[in-house]
Scaffold this motif. Structure first.
Motif, mmCIF file in Angstrom:
data_model
loop_
_atom_site.group_PDB
_atom_site.id
_atom_site.type_symbol
_atom_site.label_atom_id
_atom_site.label_comp_id
_atom_site.label_asym_id
_atom_site.label_seq_id
_atom_site.Cartn_x
_atom_site.Cartn_y
_atom_site.Cartn_z
ATOM 1 N N VAL A 1 23.198 -22.609 9.807
ATOM 2 C CA VAL A 1 23.727 -22.903 11.140
ATOM 3 C C VAL A 1 24.212 -24.341 11.175
ATOM 4 C CG1 VAL A 1 22.195 -21.258 12.318
ATOM 5 C CG2 VAL A 1 21.491 -23.651 12.075
ATOM 6 N N THR A 2 25.039 -24.647 12.153
ATOM 7 C CA THR A 2 25.433 -26.021 12.419
ATOM 8 C C THR A 2 25.444 -26.219 13.919
ATOM 9 O OG1 THR A 2 26.887 -27.803 11.700
ATOM 10 C CG2 THR A 2 27.960 -25.787 12.499
ATOM 11 N N SER A 3 25.728 -27.441 14.333
ATOM 12 C CA SER A 3 25.698 -27.761 15.759
ATOM 13 C C SER A 3 27.086 -28.057 16.288
ATOM 14 C CB SER A 3 24.797 -28.977 15.996
ATOM 15 O OG SER A 3 25.358 -30.122 15.387
ATOM 16 N N TYR A 4 27.206 -27.989 17.595
ATOM 17 C CA TYR A 4 28.456 -28.351 18.256
ATOM 18 C C TYR A 4 28.845 -29.779 17.881
ATOM 19 C CZ TYR A 4 27.058 -24.360 21.145
ATOM 20 O OH TYR A 4 26.660 -23.122 21.566
ATOM 21 N N GLY A 5 27.857 -30.672 17.889
ATOM 22 C CA GLY A 5 28.101 -32.069 17.555
ATOM 23 C C GLY A 5 28.503 -32.269 16.109
ATOM 24 N N GLY A 6 27.912 -31.504 15.215
ATOM 25 C CA GLY A 6 28.287 -31.588 13.801
ATOM 26 C C GLY A 6 29.737 -31.217 13.588
ATOM 27 N N ILE A 7 30.180 -30.194 14.296
ATOM 28 C CA ILE A 7 31.587 -29.782 14.200
ATOM 29 C C ILE A 7 32.487 -30.868 14.790
ATOM 30 C CG2 ILE A 7 33.297 -28.101 15.010
ATOM 31 C CD1 ILE A 7 30.966 -26.010 14.884
ATOM 32 N N ALA A 8 32.092 -31.400 15.942
ATOM 33 C CA ALA A 8 32.892 -32.450 16.587
ATOM 34 C C ALA A 8 33.045 -33.656 15.663
ATOM 35 C CB ALA A 8 32.250 -32.860 17.911
ATOM 36 N N PRO B 1 35.817 -11.150 15.179
ATOM 37 C CA PRO B 1 34.732 -10.941 14.219
ATOM 38 C C PRO B 1 34.822 -11.847 12.986
ATOM 39 C CG PRO B 1 36.276 -9.115 14.156
ATOM 40 C CD PRO B 1 36.693 -9.997 15.289
ATOM 41 N N GLU B 2 35.953 -12.502 12.780
ATOM 42 C CA GLU B 2 36.122 -13.401 11.631
ATOM 43 C C GLU B 2 35.490 -14.766 11.861
ATOM 44 O OE1 GLU B 2 39.323 -13.316 9.246
ATOM 45 O OE2 GLU B 2 39.539 -11.163 9.433
ATOM 46 N N ILE B 3 35.107 -15.063 13.104
ATOM 47 C CA ILE B 3 34.514 -16.352 13.438
ATOM 48 C C ILE B 3 33.016 -16.137 13.668
ATOM 49 C CG2 ILE B 3 34.516 -18.284 15.056
ATOM 50 C CD1 ILE B 3 37.481 -17.543 15.640
ATOM 51 N N PRO B 4 32.173 -16.666 12.778
ATOM 52 C CA PRO B 4 30.725 -16.463 12.917
ATOM 53 C C PRO B 4 30.116 -17.401 13.974
ATOM 54 C CG PRO B 4 31.168 -17.756 10.962
ATOM 55 C CD PRO B 4 32.512 -17.382 11.556
ATOM 56 N N ALA B 5 30.485 -17.161 15.222
ATOM 57 C CA ALA B 5 30.056 -18.015 16.333
ATOM 58 C C ALA B 5 28.542 -18.069 16.474
ATOM 59 C CB ALA B 5 30.691 -17.528 17.640
ATOM 60 N N HIS B 6 27.846 -17.042 16.018
ATOM 61 C CA HIS B 6 26.382 -17.021 16.130
ATOM 62 C C HIS B 6 25.728 -18.121 15.300
ATOM 63 C CE1 HIS B 6 27.242 -14.643 12.543
ATOM 64 N NE2 HIS B 6 25.989 -14.867 12.139
ATOM 65 N N ARG B 7 26.465 -18.719 14.373
ATOM 66 C CA ARG B 7 25.909 -19.767 13.513
ATOM 67 C C ARG B 7 26.042 -21.169 14.112
ATOM 68 N NH1 ARG B 7 28.719 -17.208 8.253
ATOM 69 N NH2 ARG B 7 27.412 -15.353 8.105
ATOM 70 N N VAL B 8 26.498 -21.271 15.353
ATOM 71 C CA VAL B 8 26.645 -22.575 16.008
ATOM 72 C C VAL B 8 25.633 -22.667 17.145
ATOM 73 C CG1 VAL B 8 28.220 -24.178 17.141
ATOM 74 C CG2 VAL B 8 29.104 -22.601 15.418
ATOM 75 N N VAL B 9 24.775 -23.691 17.059
ATOM 76 C CA VAL B 9 23.695 -23.888 18.024
ATOM 77 C C VAL B 9 23.729 -25.332 18.513
ATOM 78 C CG1 VAL B 9 22.260 -22.100 16.948
ATOM 79 C CG2 VAL B 9 22.030 -24.466 16.188
ATOM 80 N N ASN B 10 22.858 -25.663 19.445
ATOM 81 C CA ASN B 10 22.839 -27.062 19.874
ATOM 82 C C ASN B 10 22.044 -27.899 18.868
ATOM 83 O OD1 ASN B 10 20.086 -27.105 20.563
ATOM 84 N ND2 ASN B 10 20.450 -27.487 22.721
ATOM 85 N N ARG B 11 22.027 -29.196 19.054
ATOM 86 C CA ARG B 11 21.432 -30.099 18.060
ATOM 87 C C ARG B 11 19.937 -29.891 17.864
ATOM 88 N NH1 ARG B 11 19.598 -35.213 20.787
ATOM 89 N NH2 ARG B 11 19.918 -34.798 23.000
#
Length: 112
Positions: A22-29, A52-62
């Motif tokens: 997983v990664t975070s919103y901030g990590g992507i930013a 379905p090509e975007i694994p949005a479930h892998r993005v969480v908060n910090r």
């Protein structure tokens, strides 16, 4: 840059998050060179749930909270998808965040 261009840049990063990580919103930013745009990353993720090509479930908060879970169909789909990948979750929070966190800055570097 338009919001659609920004969203596409976010999706390019999200597609690189490995299975079981997983990664975070901030990590992507940060990797996009816009460290104060975590909220905009969240908007991009909210708009991506039909692809379905975007694994949005892998993005969480910090802190590892499943803050985007309400944008998935059903009540626990985000959690189920993560658990199927071996991520441990209790009370909407990832318990093995240290082991599963994928830092885009370390893995892919600053994007243009």
């Amino acid at each position: 840059m338009s919001s659609s261009d920004f969203f596409l840049r976010v999706y390019k990063v999200v597609k690189q998050i490995p299975y079981g990580r997983v990664t975070s919103y901030g990590g992507i930013a940060k990797v996009l060179g816009t460290p104060r745009s975590s909220r905009a990353v969240g908007y991009a993720m909210n708009a991506s749930h039909n692809d379905p090509e975007i694994p949005a479930h892998r993005v969480v908060n910090r802190n590892g909270l499943l803050t985007g879970k309400h944008h998935f169909p059903g009540t626990n789909l985000m959690q189920q998808l993560l658990e199927n990948e071996g991520v441990i979750i209790k009370e909407d929070q990832i318990k093995n965040l240290k082991e599963t966190y994928w830092d885009p800055l370390e893995e892919i570097g600053l994007q243009d």
